[in-house]
Design a protein around this motif. Structure first.
Motif, PDB file in Angstrom:
ATOM      1  N   ARG A  40     -11.849   6.957 -11.514  1.00 51.24           N
ATOM      2  CA  ARG A  40     -11.170   5.547 -11.931  1.00 51.24           C
ATOM      3  C   ARG A  40      -9.970   5.344 -11.360  1.00 51.24           C
ATOM      4  NH1 ARG A  40     -11.485   5.679 -18.197  1.00 51.24           N
ATOM      5  NH2 ARG A  40     -10.498   3.720 -17.978  1.00 51.24           N
ATOM      6  N   ARG A  41      -9.409   6.202 -10.700  1.00 48.89           N
ATOM      7  CA  ARG A  41      -8.005   6.047 -10.028  1.00 48.89           C
ATOM      8  C   ARG A  41      -8.052   5.086  -8.991  1.00 48.89           C
ATOM      9  NH1 ARG A  41      -3.833  10.343 -10.486  1.00 48.89           N
ATOM     10  NH2 ARG A  41      -4.311  11.742 -12.095  1.00 48.89           N
ATOM     11  N   ILE A  42      -9.298   4.953  -8.306  1.00 51.33           N
ATOM     12  CA  ILE A  42      -9.105   4.171  -7.144  1.00 51.33           C
ATOM     13  C   ILE A  42      -9.327   2.818  -7.344  1.00 51.33           C
ATOM     14  CG2 ILE A  42      -9.666   6.450  -5.834  1.00 51.33           C
ATOM     15  CD1 ILE A  42     -12.442   4.542  -5.095  1.00 51.33           C
ATOM     16  N   TYR A  43      -9.852   2.531  -8.646  1.00 50.61           N
ATOM     17  CA  TYR A  43     -10.266   1.173  -8.729  1.00 50.61           C
ATOM     18  C   TYR A  43      -9.266   0.161  -9.560  1.00 50.61           C
ATOM     19  CZ  TYR A  43     -14.728   3.001  -7.578  1.00 50.61           C
ATOM     20  OH  TYR A  43     -15.554   3.613  -6.561  1.00 50.61           O
ATOM     21  N   ALA A  76     -24.765   0.994 -23.141  1.00 53.16           N
ATOM     22  CA  ALA A  76     -23.540   1.398 -23.128  1.00 53.16           C
ATOM     23  C   ALA A  76     -23.108  -0.016 -22.548  1.00 53.16           C
ATOM     24  CB  ALA A  76     -23.212   2.404 -21.773  1.00 53.16           C
ATOM     25  N   VAL A  77     -21.686  -0.054 -22.629  1.00 55.53           N
ATOM     26  CA  VAL A  77     -21.054  -1.382 -22.005  1.00 55.53           C
ATOM     27  C   VAL A  77     -21.096  -1.062 -20.274  1.00 55.53           C
ATOM     28  CG1 VAL A  77     -19.107  -3.173 -21.736  1.00 55.53           C
ATOM     29  CG2 VAL A  77     -20.017  -2.363 -24.114  1.00 55.53           C
ATOM     30  N   TYR A  78     -21.341  -1.939 -19.444  1.00 55.29           N
ATOM     31  CA  TYR A  78     -21.447  -1.634 -17.969  1.00 55.29           C
ATOM     32  C   TYR A  78     -20.318  -2.516 -17.424  1.00 55.29           C
ATOM     33  CZ  TYR A  78     -25.532   1.368 -17.907  1.00 55.29           C
ATOM     34  OH  TYR A  78     -26.331   2.464 -18.361  1.00 55.29           O
ATOM     35  N   TYR A  79     -19.426  -1.820 -16.802  1.00 56.69           N
ATOM     36  CA  TYR A  79     -18.228  -2.526 -16.298  1.00 56.69           C
ATOM     37  C   TYR A  79     -18.406  -2.405 -14.657  1.00 56.69           C
ATOM     38  CZ  TYR A  79     -15.876  -2.102 -20.824  1.00 56.69           C
ATOM     39  OH  TYR A  79     -15.856  -2.092 -22.093  1.00 56.69           O
ATOM     40  N   CYS A  80     -17.994  -3.495 -13.744  1.00 53.69           N
ATOM     41  CA  CYS A  80     -17.869  -3.432 -12.473  1.00 53.69           C
ATOM     42  C   CYS A  80     -16.392  -3.278 -12.239  1.00 53.69           C
ATOM     43  CB  CYS A  80     -18.462  -4.908 -12.070  1.00 53.69           C
ATOM     44  SG  CYS A  80     -18.274  -5.134 -10.143  1.00 53.69           S
ATOM     45  N   ALA A  81     -16.214  -2.596 -11.077  1.00 53.30           N
ATOM     46  CA  ALA A  81     -14.816  -2.337 -10.645  1.00 53.30           C
ATOM     47  C   ALA A  81     -14.688  -2.059  -9.056  1.00 53.30           C
ATOM     48  CB  ALA A  81     -14.499  -0.956 -11.229  1.00 53.30           C
ATOM     49  N   ALA A  82     -13.655  -2.559  -8.458  1.00 52.98           N
ATOM     50  CA  ALA A  82     -13.612  -2.866  -7.394  1.00 52.98           C
ATOM     51  C   ALA A  82     -12.203  -1.964  -6.828  1.00 52.98           C
ATOM     52  CB  ALA A  82     -13.608  -4.186  -6.887  1.00 52.98           C
ATOM     53  N   SER A  83     -11.894  -1.649  -5.651  1.00 52.60           N
ATOM     54  CA  SER A  83     -10.720  -0.941  -5.364  1.00 52.60           C
ATOM     55  C   SER A  83     -10.166  -1.728  -4.226  1.00 52.60           C
ATOM     56  CB  SER A  83     -11.237   0.533  -4.553  1.00 52.60           C
ATOM     57  OG  SER A  83     -11.840   0.201  -3.349  1.00 52.60           O
ATOM     58  N   SER A  84      -8.934  -1.369  -3.892  1.00 55.00           N
ATOM     59  CA  SER A  84      -7.964  -2.190  -2.716  1.00 55.00           C
ATOM     60  C   SER A  84      -8.515  -1.318  -1.598  1.00 55.00           C
ATOM     61  CB  SER A  84      -6.760  -2.154  -2.948  1.00 55.00           C
ATOM     62  OG  SER A  84      -6.448  -2.685  -4.348  1.00 55.00           O
ATOM     63  N   CYS A  85      -7.681  -1.233  -0.681  1.00 49.71           N
ATOM     64  CA  CYS A  85      -8.282  -0.523   0.605  1.00 49.71           C
ATOM     65  C   CYS A  85      -8.017   0.926   0.045  1.00 49.71           C
ATOM     66  CB  CYS A  85      -7.133  -0.472   1.672  1.00 49.71           C
ATOM     67  SG  CYS A  85      -6.816  -2.103   2.395  1.00 49.71           S
ATOM     68  N   TYR A  86      -9.184   1.750   0.702  1.00 54.13           N
ATOM     69  CA  TYR A  86      -9.375   3.081   0.148  1.00 54.13           C
ATOM     70  C   TYR A  86      -8.897   4.061   1.047  1.00 54.13           C
ATOM     71  CZ  TYR A  86     -11.811   7.303  -1.054  1.00 54.13           C
ATOM     72  OH  TYR A  86     -12.146   8.746  -1.404  1.00 54.13           O
ATOM     73  N   SER A  87      -7.982   4.979   0.519  1.00 58.98           N
ATOM     74  CA  SER A  87      -7.184   5.972   1.476  1.00 58.98           C
ATOM     75  C   SER A  87      -7.893   7.159   1.395  1.00 58.98           C
ATOM     76  CB  SER A  87      -5.861   5.973   0.578  1.00 58.98           C
ATOM     77  OG  SER A  87      -5.802   6.662  -0.456  1.00 58.98           O
ATOM     78  N   GLY A  88      -8.727   7.709   0.616  1.00 65.40           N
ATOM     79  CA  GLY A  88      -9.183   8.948   0.783  1.00 65.40           C
ATOM     80  C   GLY A  88      -8.603   9.954   0.036  1.00 65.40           C
ATOM     81  N   VAL A  89      -7.579   9.596  -0.604  1.00 69.87           N
ATOM     82  CA  VAL A  89      -6.911  10.592  -1.723  1.00 69.87           C
ATOM     83  C   VAL A  89      -7.473  11.237  -2.829  1.00 69.87           C
ATOM     84  CG1 VAL A  89      -4.871  11.174  -2.869  1.00 69.87           C
ATOM     85  CG2 VAL A  89      -4.604   9.831  -0.863  1.00 69.87           C
ATOM     86  N   TYR A  90      -8.300  10.220  -3.562  1.00 70.40           N
ATOM     87  CA  TYR A  90      -9.279  10.604  -4.678  1.00 70.40           C
ATOM     88  C   TYR A  90     -10.656  10.197  -4.376  1.00 70.40           C
ATOM     89  CZ  TYR A  90      -4.546  10.390  -6.910  1.00 70.40           C
ATOM     90  OH  TYR A  90      -3.316  10.786  -7.377  1.00 70.40           O
ATOM     91  N   SER A  91     -11.604  10.956  -5.138  1.00 68.08           N
ATOM     92  CA  SER A  91     -12.766  10.647  -5.183  1.00 68.08           C
ATOM     93  C   SER A  91     -13.229   9.212  -5.111  1.00 68.08           C
ATOM     94  CB  SER A  91     -13.653  11.565  -6.087  1.00 68.08           C
ATOM     95  OG  SER A  91     -15.158  11.173  -6.285  1.00 68.08           O
ATOM     96  N   ILE A  92     -14.430   8.686  -4.631  1.00 67.28           N
ATOM     97  CA  ILE A  92     -14.894   7.370  -4.898  1.00 67.28           C
ATOM     98  C   ILE A  92     -15.415   7.364  -6.263  1.00 67.28           C
ATOM     99  CG2 ILE A  92     -15.033   6.945  -2.481  1.00 67.28           C
ATOM    100  CD1 ILE A  92     -18.076   7.356  -2.842  1.00 67.28           C
ATOM    101  N   ARG A  93     -15.643   8.543  -6.800  1.00 66.52           N
ATOM    102  CA  ARG A  93     -16.006   8.404  -8.366  1.00 66.52           C
ATOM    103  C   ARG A  93     -14.935   8.271  -9.272  1.00 66.52           C
ATOM    104  NH1 ARG A  93     -20.979  12.903  -9.193  1.00 66.52           N
ATOM    105  NH2 ARG A  93     -22.197  12.195  -7.473  1.00 66.52           N
TER     106      ARG A  93
END
Length: 127
Positions: A111-114, A92-109
């Protein structure tokens, strides 16, 4: 603003290993998460692994548990994905992603938080 640059992809035989790197420029919040996702041809982008930037929490997709390890070097602003016992289905193509401050509303899995994404690096595993 955070920019992410991945490296380390390539071609490897089944059973082999690769280590991916993701280097971030710009400041990451202590509550941020840095993750790896992957996208195979014709498939949706899927979660692989994530780590909290301040440490103390990691999570993995079930299919990579025991084979992949996510780690970080905060001093170098780099997150690694050590991939062992690679299988053709890891291609696959592997992508790195980073979130801003994590609020806990969505799962850390999710894509919404990144908020920030790298350009991707190709990993090909031959049978």
């Amino acid at each position: 603003q955070v920019q992410l640059v991945e490296s380390g992809g390539g071609l490897v035989q089944a059973g082999g290993s690769l280590r991916l790197s993701c280097t971030a420029s710009g400041r990451l919040a202590s509550t941020a998460y840095v993750a790896w996702f992957r996208q195979a041809p014709g498939k949706e982008r899927e979660f692989v692994a994530t780590t909290r930037w301040s440490g103390g929490r990691t999570d993995y997709q079930d299919s990579v548990k025991g084979r992949f390890t996510i780690s970080r070097d905060n001093a170098k602003s780099t997150v690694f994905l050590q991939m062992n016992s690679l299988k053709p289905e890891d291609t696959a193509v592997y992508y790195c992603a980073a979130s801003s401050c994590y609020s806990g509303v969505y799962s850390i899995r999710s894509r919404r938080i990144y908020d920030y994404w790298g350009q991707g690096t190709q990993v090909t595993v031959s049978a």
